[in-house]
Design a protein around this motif. Structure first.
Motif, PDB file in Angstrom:
ATOM      1  N   MET A   1       0.821  -1.191   0.000  1.00  0.00           N
ATOM      2  CA  MET A   1       0.000   0.000   0.000  1.00  0.00           C
ATOM      3  C   MET A   1       0.872   1.265   0.000  1.00  0.00           C
ATOM      4  SD  MET A   1      -3.052   1.031  -0.020  1.00  0.00           S
ATOM      5  CE  MET A   1      -4.140   2.309   0.428  1.00  0.00           C
ATOM      6  N   ASP A   2       1.967   1.228   0.759  1.00  0.00           N
ATOM      7  CA  ASP A   2       2.845   2.391   0.803  1.00  0.00           C
ATOM      8  C   ASP A   2       3.473   2.674  -0.553  1.00  0.00           C
ATOM      9  OD1 ASP A   2       2.335   2.793   3.464  1.00  0.00           O
ATOM     10  OD2 ASP A   2       4.055   1.625   4.143  1.00  0.00           O
ATOM     11  N   LEU A   3       3.827   1.633  -1.281  1.00  0.00           N
ATOM     12  CA  LEU A   3       4.410   1.817  -2.608  1.00  0.00           C
ATOM     13  C   LEU A   3       3.404   2.440  -3.563  1.00  0.00           C
ATOM     14  CD1 LEU A   3       6.765   1.393  -4.561  1.00  0.00           C
ATOM     15  CD2 LEU A   3       5.816  -0.858  -5.050  1.00  0.00           C
ATOM     16  N   THR A   4       2.164   2.017  -3.474  1.00  0.00           N
ATOM     17  CA  THR A   4       1.119   2.565  -4.334  1.00  0.00           C
ATOM     18  C   THR A   4       0.926   4.053  -4.064  1.00  0.00           C
ATOM     19  OG1 THR A   4       0.004   0.436  -4.327  1.00  0.00           O
ATOM     20  CG2 THR A   4      -1.278   2.321  -5.049  1.00  0.00           C
ATOM     21  N   VAL A   5       0.856   4.423  -2.812  1.00  0.00           N
ATOM     22  CA  VAL A   5       0.685   5.835  -2.454  1.00  0.00           C
ATOM     23  C   VAL A   5       1.905   6.642  -2.885  1.00  0.00           C
ATOM     24  CG1 VAL A   5       0.423   7.432  -0.516  1.00  0.00           C
ATOM     25  CG2 VAL A   5      -0.895   5.326  -0.564  1.00  0.00           C
ATOM     26  N   SER A   6       3.088   6.068  -2.722  1.00  0.00           N
ATOM     27  CA  SER A   6       4.309   6.759  -3.140  1.00  0.00           C
ATOM     28  C   SER A   6       4.332   6.982  -4.645  1.00  0.00           C
ATOM     29  CB  SER A   6       5.543   5.948  -2.732  1.00  0.00           C
ATOM     30  OG  SER A   6       5.599   5.820  -1.343  1.00  0.00           O
ATOM     31  N   LEU A   7       3.954   5.967  -5.422  1.00  0.00           N
ATOM     32  CA  LEU A   7       3.929   6.111  -6.882  1.00  0.00           C
ATOM     33  C   LEU A   7       2.875   7.124  -7.326  1.00  0.00           C
ATOM     34  CD1 LEU A   7       4.375   2.414  -8.026  1.00  0.00           C
ATOM     35  CD2 LEU A   7       6.028   4.272  -8.213  1.00  0.00           C
ATOM     36  N   PHE A   8       1.719   7.073  -6.710  1.00  0.00           N
ATOM     37  CA  PHE A   8       0.645   8.017  -7.006  1.00  0.00           C
ATOM     38  C   PHE A   8       1.113   9.439  -6.738  1.00  0.00           C
ATOM     39  CE2 PHE A   8      -2.655  10.470  -4.704  1.00  0.00           C
ATOM     40  CZ  PHE A   8      -3.481  10.778  -5.763  1.00  0.00           C
ATOM     41  N   THR A   9       1.735   9.655  -5.575  1.00  0.00           N
ATOM     42  CA  THR A   9       2.212  10.981  -5.201  1.00  0.00           C
ATOM     43  C   THR A   9       3.340  11.449  -6.122  1.00  0.00           C
ATOM     44  OG1 THR A   9       1.619  10.499  -2.917  1.00  0.00           O
ATOM     45  CG2 THR A   9       3.108  12.348  -3.288  1.00  0.00           C
ATOM     46  N   ALA A  10       4.264  10.558  -6.421  1.00  0.00           N
ATOM     47  CA  ALA A  10       5.377  10.919  -7.302  1.00  0.00           C
ATOM     48  C   ALA A  10       4.880  11.289  -8.692  1.00  0.00           C
ATOM     49  CB  ALA A  10       6.383   9.775  -7.383  1.00  0.00           C
ATOM     50  N   ALA A  11       3.950  10.519  -9.229  1.00  0.00           N
ATOM     51  CA  ALA A  11       3.410  10.824 -10.560  1.00  0.00           C
ATOM     52  C   ALA A  11       2.721  12.180 -10.560  1.00  0.00           C
ATOM     53  CB  ALA A  11       2.438   9.731 -11.007  1.00  0.00           C
ATOM     54  N   ALA A  12       1.939  12.455  -9.532  1.00  0.00           N
ATOM     55  CA  ALA A  12       1.226  13.730  -9.458  1.00  0.00           C
ATOM     56  C   ALA A  12       2.194  14.902  -9.325  1.00  0.00           C
ATOM     57  CB  ALA A  12       0.245  13.703  -8.290  1.00  0.00           C
ATOM     58  N   LEU A  13       3.183  14.770  -8.449  1.00  0.00           N
ATOM     59  CA  LEU A  13       4.129  15.871  -8.229  1.00  0.00           C
ATOM     60  C   LEU A  13       5.031  16.114  -9.435  1.00  0.00           C
ATOM     61  CD1 LEU A  13       5.168  15.295  -4.513  1.00  0.00           C
ATOM     62  CD2 LEU A  13       3.753  17.130  -5.439  1.00  0.00           C
ATOM     63  N   LEU A  14       5.541  15.053 -10.017  1.00  0.00           N
ATOM     64  CA  LEU A  14       6.451  15.215 -11.158  1.00  0.00           C
ATOM     65  C   LEU A  14       5.745  15.801 -12.375  1.00  0.00           C
ATOM     66  CD1 LEU A  14       8.601  11.984 -10.847  1.00  0.00           C
ATOM     67  CD2 LEU A  14       9.297  14.335 -10.361  1.00  0.00           C
ATOM     68  N   THR A  15       4.573  15.282 -12.691  1.00  0.00           N
ATOM     69  CA  THR A  15       3.868  15.803 -13.862  1.00  0.00           C
ATOM     70  C   THR A  15       3.360  17.217 -13.624  1.00  0.00           C
ATOM     71  OG1 THR A  15       1.808  14.716 -13.183  1.00  0.00           O
ATOM     72  CG2 THR A  15       3.216  13.538 -14.742  1.00  0.00           C
ATOM     73  N   GLY A  16       2.909  17.497 -12.415  1.00  0.00           N
ATOM     74  CA  GLY A  16       2.456  18.854 -12.100  1.00  0.00           C
ATOM     75  C   GLY A  16       3.588  19.866 -12.195  1.00  0.00           C
ATOM     76  N   THR A  17       4.740  19.509 -11.635  1.00  0.00           N
ATOM     77  CA  THR A  17       5.901  20.404 -11.673  1.00  0.00           C
ATOM     78  C   THR A  17       6.389  20.623 -13.106  1.00  0.00           C
ATOM     79  OG1 THR A  17       6.555  19.646  -9.481  1.00  0.00           O
ATOM     80  CG2 THR A  17       8.231  20.759 -10.798  1.00  0.00           C
ATOM     81  N   ILE A  50      -5.116   3.454 -14.253  1.00  0.00           N
ATOM     82  CA  ILE A  50      -4.440   2.954 -15.445  1.00  0.00           C
ATOM     83  C   ILE A  50      -2.920   2.964 -15.316  1.00  0.00           C
ATOM     84  CG2 ILE A  50      -6.312   3.401 -17.059  1.00  0.00           C
ATOM     85  CD1 ILE A  50      -4.977   6.004 -17.843  1.00  0.00           C
ATOM     86  N   LEU A  51      -2.442   3.097 -14.094  1.00  0.00           N
ATOM     87  CA  LEU A  51      -1.026   2.994 -13.751  1.00  0.00           C
ATOM     88  C   LEU A  51      -0.132   3.839 -14.655  1.00  0.00           C
ATOM     89  CD1 LEU A  51      -0.967  -0.777 -12.890  1.00  0.00           C
ATOM     90  CD2 LEU A  51      -1.245   1.147 -11.352  1.00  0.00           C
ATOM     91  N   TYR A  52       0.878   3.235 -15.221  1.00  0.00           N
ATOM     92  CA  TYR A  52       1.873   3.993 -15.997  1.00  0.00           C
ATOM     93  C   TYR A  52       1.281   4.622 -17.253  1.00  0.00           C
ATOM     94  CZ  TYR A  52       1.892  -0.130 -18.911  1.00  0.00           C
ATOM     95  OH  TYR A  52       1.501  -1.150 -19.721  1.00  0.00           O
ATOM     96  N   LEU A  53       0.152   4.139 -17.720  1.00  0.00           N
ATOM     97  CA  LEU A  53      -0.441   4.698 -18.932  1.00  0.00           C
ATOM     98  C   LEU A  53      -0.921   6.136 -18.718  1.00  0.00           C
ATOM     99  CD1 LEU A  53      -2.393   1.578 -20.203  1.00  0.00           C
ATOM    100  CD2 LEU A  53      -0.228   2.467 -21.037  1.00  0.00           C
TER     101      LEU A  53
END
Length: 104
Positions: A1-17, A50-53
């Motif tokens: 669960m922690d990995l999922t939240v970390s990936l979700f957060t990283a994707a949101a922060l990186l793409t937003g920035t 949809i994960l990495y997509l």
């Protein structure tokens, strides 16, 4: 669960920035921040399904924006082109994901 939240957060922060730095040249600081936050939320929420997509859809959207920017006089139309590209690719990715899961 922690990995999922970390990936979700990283994707949101990186793409937003990254989106902020791409659109900042064309928009005011406030508008660029709003677009970046909306993009980060859209990619983050899409990433849950949809994960990495979702990141692939974001790359296509940034590409569509960068391609449309020189040809369109109104920069908001270029943003709309990017948003439309993101929506189309995200929906197609979700459909492909559903088909793949239903055939398992």
């Amino acid at each position: 669960m922690d990995l999922t939240v970390s990936l979700f957060t990283a994707a949101a922060l990186l793409t937003g920035t990254a989106t902020f730095f791409v659109v900042r040249r064309d928009l005011s600081r406030g508008a660029a921040t709003g677009i970046a936050v909306a993009t980060g939320l859209a990619v983050g929420l899409s990433f849950m399904f949809i994960l990495y997509l979702a990141v692939v859809a974001w790359v296509v959207a940034i590409g569509a924006y960068l391609l449309a920017r020189p040809w369109l006089k109104n920069r908001k139309l270029a943003l709309l082109a990017g948003a439309a590209a993101y929506t189309a690719v995200a929906v197609l990715s979700a459909a492909a994901f559903v088909v793949a899961l239903s055939n398992m």
